[in-house]
Design a protein around this motif. Structure first.
Motif, short mmCIF file in Angstrom:
data_model
loop_
_atom_site.label_atom_id
_atom_site.label_comp_id
_atom_site.label_asym_id
_atom_site.label_seq_id
_atom_site.Cartn_x
_atom_site.Cartn_y
_atom_site.Cartn_z
N THR A 165 0.82 -1.26 0.18
CA THR A 165 0.05 -0.07 -0.11
C THR A 165 0.92 1.31 0.03
N THR A 166 2.15 1.02 -0.17
CA THR A 166 2.98 2.20 -0.37
C THR A 166 2.77 3.14 -1.46
N ARG A 174 -8.05 1.20 0.89
CA ARG A 174 -9.21 0.36 0.99
C ARG A 174 -9.72 -0.67 -0.10
N ASP A 175 -9.52 0.04 -1.39
CA ASP A 175 -9.77 -1.03 -2.60
C ASP A 175 -8.63 -1.94 -2.81
N PHE A 176 -7.73 -1.75 -2.20
CA PHE A 176 -6.37 -2.85 -2.33
C PHE A 176 -6.54 -3.94 -1.45
N ASP A 196 0.85 -0.95 8.56
CA ASP A 196 -0.25 -0.49 9.33
C ASP A 196 -0.86 -1.54 10.07
N LEU A 197 -0.76 -1.34 11.39
CA LEU A 197 -1.33 -2.48 12.29
C LEU A 197 -2.98 -2.77 12.25
N GLY A 198 -3.60 -1.65 11.86
CA GLY A 198 -5.03 -1.80 11.77
C GLY A 198 -5.55 -2.51 10.83
N GLN A 199 -4.76 -2.22 9.52
CA GLN A 199 -4.98 -2.90 8.36
C GLN A 199 -4.71 -4.50 8.55
#
Length: 252
Positions: A165-166, A174-176, A196-199
């Motif tokens: 997601t860089t 979100r789409d990725f 990104d820990l949330g992702q």
């Protein structure tokens, strides 16, 4: 399943990881997380030859991955690195077609099937409108999607993505993540490195948590939260919020 068995890894002549054993289960999304410098990228880069295995073995569905030819590896496992030192001055369609090279004969002539796979990969990554545009003229986010389309065109069962997601904005991220879930539904095995820990908590079936160049834990997101593994490794506290659309995490 992809399995690292007592693997030690070096970058150049510098030893980085020692005696690493970890399994990545088939059909799952597994995310490798950990503080900067813990060895996440080095761990995965031995799959594309950017880092070197000095001892131990890697098994892919029971076969010796390191004994496979480069071509055979590329037919079974695709790898999208985080950083590229050279951006090719190629049209997006040509770049994506490179993903088919492991499957082509000596002449590299594409069959109708190859053409369909390339078109589907571009549509999947939402880069079809840029098919004729040169990759080196694209924004970072669109370029990242173009490289993902090339990775997708390899049509591998195992897909390895280092910080995919860089350069992507929030909507594109979100789409990725939605694309990764679709790939999982198709039976693909997804292995990620994410900061990104949330992702990572939302999308993963399993988390591989690294600390001090070792595997600190391999567990489901729920188990990691219950056992406070992430809080201990990252020196943070976590608050979880839930609604009908899912769970959300606040780190402080």
């Amino acid at each position: 399943m992809l399995e690292f068995c007592h693997v030690s890894i070096s970058c150049g002549s510098v030893p980085i990881l020692n005696d690493i054993s970890v399994q990545f289960k088939a059909g799952e999304i597994t995310t490798v997380i950990g503080p900067n410098g813990c060895g996440k990228t080095t761990l995965l880069q031995c799959l594309n030859g950017s880092s070197r295995v000095t001892s131990g073995s890697i098994l892919l569905d029971g076969a010796d991955y390191l004994a496979m030819s480069v071509r055979e590896r590329a037919r079974r496992l695709s790898f999208l690195p985080q950083v590229r030192t050279i951006i090719p001055a190629l049209p997006v369609r040509t770049l994506v077609e490179h993903g088919r090279f492991p499957h082509l004969g000596f002449s590299r002539r594409k069959s109708p099937k190859d053409t369909i796979i390339v078109e589907n990969a571009m549509n999947f990554a939402h880069v079809s409108p840029y098919a004729a545009q040169y990759t080196d003229t694209l924004s970072g986010g669109i370029r990242q999607r173009a490289f993902f389309a090339m990775t997708r065109a390899q049509d591998c069962s195992y897909i390895v993505l280092d910080e995919p997601t860089t350069y992507l904005d929030l909507s594109s991220q979100r789409d990725f993540m939605e694309m990764l879930l679709q790939l999982k539904q198709q039976g693909r095995t997804i292995i990620l490195v994410l900061h990104d820990l949330g992702q990572a908590l939302r999308i993963s079936d399993t988390l591989v948590v690294m600390q001090d160049r070792k595997i600190a834990a391999t567990a489901s997101p729920k188990e990691c939260l219950q056992q406070h593994i992430i809080e201990a490794v990252f020196d943070v506290r976590i608050k979880e919020f839930s609604d009908r659309e899912g769970s959300y995490y606040f780190f402080y």
